[in-house]
Design a protein around this motif. Sequence first.
Motif, mmCIF file in Angstrom:
data_model
loop_
_atom_site.group_PDB
_atom_site.id
_atom_site.type_symbol
_atom_site.label_atom_id
_atom_site.label_comp_id
_atom_site.label_asym_id
_atom_site.label_seq_id
_atom_site.Cartn_x
_atom_site.Cartn_y
_atom_site.Cartn_z
ATOM 1 N N THR A 149 0.846 -1.188 0.000
ATOM 2 C CA THR A 149 0.000 0.000 0.000
ATOM 3 C C THR A 149 0.884 1.241 0.000
ATOM 4 O OG1 THR A 149 -1.718 -1.159 1.228
ATOM 5 C CG2 THR A 149 -1.799 1.250 1.217
ATOM 6 N N VAL A 150 0.748 2.045 -1.041
ATOM 7 C CA VAL A 150 1.545 3.256 -1.177
ATOM 8 C C VAL A 150 0.606 4.453 -1.232
ATOM 9 C CG1 VAL A 150 3.135 4.527 -2.664
ATOM 10 C CG2 VAL A 150 3.401 2.060 -2.374
ATOM 11 N N LYS A 151 0.780 5.381 -0.294
ATOM 12 C CA LYS A 151 -0.055 6.575 -0.249
ATOM 13 C C LYS A 151 0.702 7.726 -0.891
ATOM 14 C CE LYS A 151 -2.569 5.195 3.927
ATOM 15 N NZ LYS A 151 -2.938 5.556 5.327
ATOM 16 N N SER A 152 0.091 8.312 -1.882
ATOM 17 C CA SER A 152 0.731 9.398 -2.610
ATOM 18 C C SER A 152 -0.331 10.241 -3.297
ATOM 19 C CB SER A 152 1.711 8.839 -3.643
ATOM 20 O OG SER A 152 2.261 9.871 -4.439
ATOM 21 N N LEU A 153 -0.060 11.530 -3.451
ATOM 22 C CA LEU A 153 -0.977 12.411 -4.171
ATOM 23 C C LEU A 153 -0.873 12.225 -5.682
ATOM 24 C CD1 LEU A 153 -0.466 15.695 -2.104
ATOM 25 C CD2 LEU A 153 -2.395 14.108 -1.984
ATOM 26 N N LEU A 154 0.175 11.560 -6.132
ATOM 27 C CA LEU A 154 0.335 11.313 -7.562
ATOM 28 C C LEU A 154 -0.610 10.219 -8.034
ATOM 29 C CD1 LEU A 154 4.217 11.417 -7.848
ATOM 30 C CD2 LEU A 154 2.619 13.075 -8.809
ATOM 31 N N LYS A 155 -0.932 10.243 -9.287
ATOM 32 C CA LYS A 155 -1.731 9.193 -9.884
ATOM 33 C C LYS A 155 -0.835 7.999 -10.207
ATOM 34 C CE LYS A 155 -4.939 12.468 -12.065
ATOM 35 N NZ LYS A 155 -5.489 12.966 -13.355
ATOM 36 N N ASN A 156 -1.311 6.812 -9.904
ATOM 37 C CA ASN A 156 -0.598 5.582 -10.232
ATOM 38 C C ASN A 156 0.855 5.631 -9.748
ATOM 39 O OD1 ASN A 156 -0.183 3.027 -11.280
ATOM 40 N ND2 ASN A 156 -0.044 3.690 -13.414
ATOM 41 N N PRO A 157 1.087 5.911 -8.456
ATOM 42 C CA PRO A 157 2.451 6.149 -7.964
ATOM 43 C C PRO A 157 3.370 4.940 -8.015
ATOM 44 C CG PRO A 157 0.934 5.940 -6.121
ATOM 45 C CD PRO A 157 0.086 5.983 -7.361
ATOM 46 N N SER A 158 2.794 3.733 -8.053
ATOM 47 C CA SER A 158 3.612 2.516 -8.101
ATOM 48 C C SER A 158 3.538 1.826 -9.454
ATOM 49 C CB SER A 158 3.179 1.545 -6.994
ATOM 50 O OG SER A 158 3.414 2.103 -5.734
ATOM 51 N N THR A 212 3.051 23.272 1.327
ATOM 52 C CA THR A 212 4.400 22.730 1.210
ATOM 53 C C THR A 212 4.310 21.221 1.008
ATOM 54 O OG1 THR A 212 5.368 24.470 2.569
ATOM 55 C CG2 THR A 212 6.629 22.426 2.371
ATOM 56 N N TYR A 213 5.107 20.715 0.067
ATOM 57 C CA TYR A 213 5.022 19.311 -0.340
ATOM 58 C C TYR A 213 6.407 18.664 -0.316
ATOM 59 C CZ TYR A 213 0.396 20.608 -2.120
ATOM 60 O OH TYR A 213 -0.898 21.058 -2.236
ATOM 61 N N THR A 214 6.404 17.361 -0.143
ATOM 62 C CA THR A 214 7.630 16.571 -0.256
ATOM 63 C C THR A 214 7.427 15.502 -1.325
ATOM 64 O OG1 THR A 214 8.284 16.897 2.046
ATOM 65 C CG2 THR A 214 9.226 15.014 0.921
ATOM 66 N N PHE A 215 8.379 15.438 -2.242
ATOM 67 C CA PHE A 215 8.361 14.449 -3.324
ATOM 68 C C PHE A 215 9.541 13.510 -3.111
ATOM 69 C CE2 PHE A 215 9.671 13.635 -7.942
ATOM 70 C CZ PHE A 215 8.851 12.524 -8.060
ATOM 71 N N SER A 216 9.264 12.190 -3.014
ATOM 72 C CA SER A 216 10.327 11.223 -2.705
ATOM 73 C C SER A 216 10.120 9.916 -3.461
ATOM 74 C CB SER A 216 10.401 10.959 -1.200
ATOM 75 O OG SER A 216 9.129 10.578 -0.707
ATOM 76 N N GLY A 242 9.536 14.784 -11.417
ATOM 77 C CA GLY A 242 10.149 13.724 -12.194
ATOM 78 C C GLY A 242 11.521 13.288 -11.718
ATOM 79 N N LEU A 243 12.079 12.328 -12.468
ATOM 80 C CA LEU A 243 13.410 11.775 -12.253
ATOM 81 C C LEU A 243 14.184 11.919 -13.553
ATOM 82 C CD1 LEU A 243 15.497 10.086 -10.575
ATOM 83 C CD2 LEU A 243 14.390 8.031 -11.518
ATOM 84 N N ALA A 244 15.289 12.650 -13.510
ATOM 85 C CA ALA A 244 16.134 12.842 -14.687
ATOM 86 C C ALA A 244 17.418 12.042 -14.519
ATOM 87 C CB ALA A 244 16.453 14.320 -14.877
ATOM 88 N N ILE A 245 17.792 11.308 -15.563
ATOM 89 C CA ILE A 245 18.937 10.400 -15.494
ATOM 90 C C ILE A 245 19.915 10.709 -16.614
ATOM 91 C CG2 ILE A 245 19.672 7.985 -15.630
ATOM 92 C CD1 ILE A 245 16.747 7.306 -14.709
ATOM 93 N N TRP A 288 22.675 0.743 -14.426
ATOM 94 C CA TRP A 288 21.314 0.239 -14.443
ATOM 95 C C TRP A 288 20.585 0.669 -13.177
ATOM 96 C CZ3 TRP A 288 19.912 -2.710 -10.292
ATOM 97 C CH2 TRP A 288 20.967 -3.202 -9.500
ATOM 98 N N GLY A 289 19.279 0.524 -13.202
ATOM 99 C CA GLY A 289 18.508 0.809 -11.999
ATOM 100 C C GLY A 289 17.024 0.788 -12.259
ATOM 101 N N SER A 290 16.283 1.108 -11.225
ATOM 102 C CA SER A 290 14.829 1.175 -11.353
ATOM 103 C C SER A 290 14.294 2.167 -10.340
ATOM 104 C CB SER A 290 14.197 -0.205 -11.132
ATOM 105 O OG SER A 290 14.401 -0.630 -9.792
ATOM 106 N N THR A 291 13.079 2.610 -10.581
ATOM 107 C CA THR A 291 12.400 3.497 -9.650
ATOM 108 C C THR A 291 10.985 2.991 -9.428
ATOM 109 O OG1 THR A 291 11.754 5.783 -9.184
ATOM 110 C CG2 THR A 291 11.704 5.086 -11.500
ATOM 111 N N ASP A 292 10.490 3.182 -8.220
ATOM 112 C CA ASP A 292 9.165 2.699 -7.853
ATOM 113 C C ASP A 292 8.649 3.553 -6.696
ATOM 114 O OD1 ASP A 292 6.902 1.132 -7.928
ATOM 115 O OD2 ASP A 292 7.793 -0.591 -6.906
ATOM 116 N N ASP A 293 7.368 3.482 -6.451
ATOM 117 C CA ASP A 293 6.733 4.123 -5.294
ATOM 118 C C ASP A 293 7.096 5.615 -5.199
ATOM 119 O OD1 ASP A 293 5.835 1.594 -4.841
ATOM 120 O OD2 ASP A 293 7.024 1.238 -3.041
ATOM 121 N N TRP A 294 6.506 6.405 -6.083
ATOM 122 C CA TRP A 294 6.726 7.851 -6.090
ATOM 123 C C TRP A 294 5.789 8.485 -5.053
ATOM 124 C CZ3 TRP A 294 7.791 10.535 -11.401
ATOM 125 C CH2 TRP A 294 8.924 9.934 -12.004
#
Length: 690
Positions: free
Chosen positions: A439-448, A499-503, A559-562, A569-575
């Motif tokens: 369960t991931v709580k986030s204000l973003l749509k489809n965070p996972s 005020t917001y935190t993005f992680s 967003g995430l800039a790479i 290599w890597g991955s990102t999940d649960d915004w």
Amino acid sequence: MKLFSRYWVAITAGLVAMIVGLCGVSSQQSIAASNDQTAIRIDKVPNLSSGFIMGADTSTLISEENSGVKYYDLDGQQTDLLTILHHNGVNYIRVRVWNDPFNAKGQGYGAGNADIDNAITIGQRATKLGMKVLVDFHYSDFWADPGRQIPPKAWQKYNVDQKAQAIYDFTTDSLTKLRDSGVDVGMVQVGNETTGSGICGVTGPDEYKLFAKGAQAIRNFDKNIKIALHFTNPEKKDTILGYAQGLAENKIDYDVFATSYYPYYHGQLSNLTDVLKTVADTYNKQVMVAETSYPYTLDDTDGEPNVIKTTSDVQPAGYPATPQGQAHELRDVINAVSAVGPKALGVFYWEPAWISVGGTDRTTNLSIWEKYGSGWASSAVIGYDPTVTTTNYGGSQWDNQALFDAKGHALQSLRTFKAVYTGINEQLPDPMLPQPSMTVKSLLKNPSFEDSDMSMYQLKGNISLSQNNPKTGKNDLDFYGDDDYQADASQTITLDPGTYTFSPNVQGGATNALSKLNVYVEINGQRQAVLVPPLTGWKHWVEPKLTFTLAQKKAVKLGLAIQSNAKSWGSTDDWILTRVASDTEASHESASNGNVSDSGKEIISSKPDSNSLAEGSQSSVEGSKSGSTQMDTKASIKSAESKSPKKTNSDKSLPKTGETILLTTSLLGVLLVLLGLVGLVIHYKQKAKL
């Protein structure tokens, strides 16, 4: 007086039982690491072929025996190792072959001093028991893996064509010696884990010349011998399938496409099946896992720190570090390969008998490792392999992943090779570690990224939806490039004042000084960003935190800039996007801190949030099986999850039989003491009456 003595005996026995029980409870972790005959669950593998290869790599066997190591079967009887393995369902033995693993003084490099003579000795013993032999040519004088493929000393100045011919000649000569010695060679590997660093120091298109020449030598020698090519990192699906395509395009003549699979490194089992099935169906090749293993304990048993040694190391795999977890891992790998279908060939367990040569005192063991080559590297290899130094050579770093305990007694997990055909104790609870909440709580749509609709995200460059490396759920965004590359993922959302935190969560590896990953927010076209902490390995998640303030309702881009180097290599999940202050609080905060607001001021921070940096610094880089410097590319390009999350609870675990016995012993001791005391009271009362 006899009656009186009897009561004291009861009291003494009770006290002894209590002491034994209490001491046993305090050392339960060590007891759990031994073979205490605890009931073990092994699930049946459906539709498993009777001809499925149940293999074991025993390349260090001779060195271990010369070091004084003895092996005991499941009944506690000292027996020949290969006999024990054979009686428990192993039908194939794998031996590695190094060209010349000795220095100018004749001192062995260690890890079995695995030359052709060593392979012949082990191969002869296996053949007498009716087992076939897989010969694993490294085409090096020492370890060959994705992190290093050092040519033999004698080939150092050879060009590609000369190396190709040398491979042909060495392969032919070695197979001739094996055949003349009566060894039943059923399969031969042309190279070992030839991913990343190629083969024999050759990478790119030229490496296929070496594959071709090695395969030609085997085919010309005996058409009945299966030719295997061995890669690794199945979680890097595009890369490993790229090798399969390259082999086809270069018309390499081979029979078996093999990969290593270690669940703490190499991703989901479903992905393993998918990769192998794709190769089997597309190129009509047999497929197998050439190496797998798992720890039965996190204890160090020989004084040489292990590669896998902490709970965080095994958590990504999902299996407990117990004989039960070990058995379940092996069973699941067999099942994943078998699920490929008719082209599924088998599974080899890597070094199941490479255990301690004595106690846990490294100083005492070091002289034995040096003399007999039973450690991962001896001092003799310093100068040949640059990763070996005066400070890191030594013993086995894989001893806790053997199928035998530190004293050589077979663990219950050894039953797996046979039990997968019938299943045993399948009524016991699911023996997996509890999985983290999804369960991931986030204000973003489809965070996972679990919803099939990904239209709210903008993906650019080398990043895409995947099921290889999720932190939670099934999906994630993966990034990778064979060359230097850029990638970007973002979502635009309208937010109220505050005020917001993005992680977003990020994990990965193989980055260098050129790599730069930023978590960012764009407001009014201005960007604020923080650096992602260093990526230190598979499942070592970091969570950079970016805080920003809005004075009025506004659309923002998160967003995430790479920008990264080749092979990283890597991955990102649960915004995770959360609101941490209201608009009133935000106005005060905006005036007093350096975070960007909708006034348009831009801030680029070179440091991530201190909490996320601390989290990143606690991670450790994984090592590979061949030692502390075996921290090869295998260890740095690991990814993906080994099993789909299972519904397990903290109270859903196997019965802790050892603990139960010890607790029972303690309680029995208490009872005996009480009975003894009662008896004494009665005795004195009767004596008083007299």
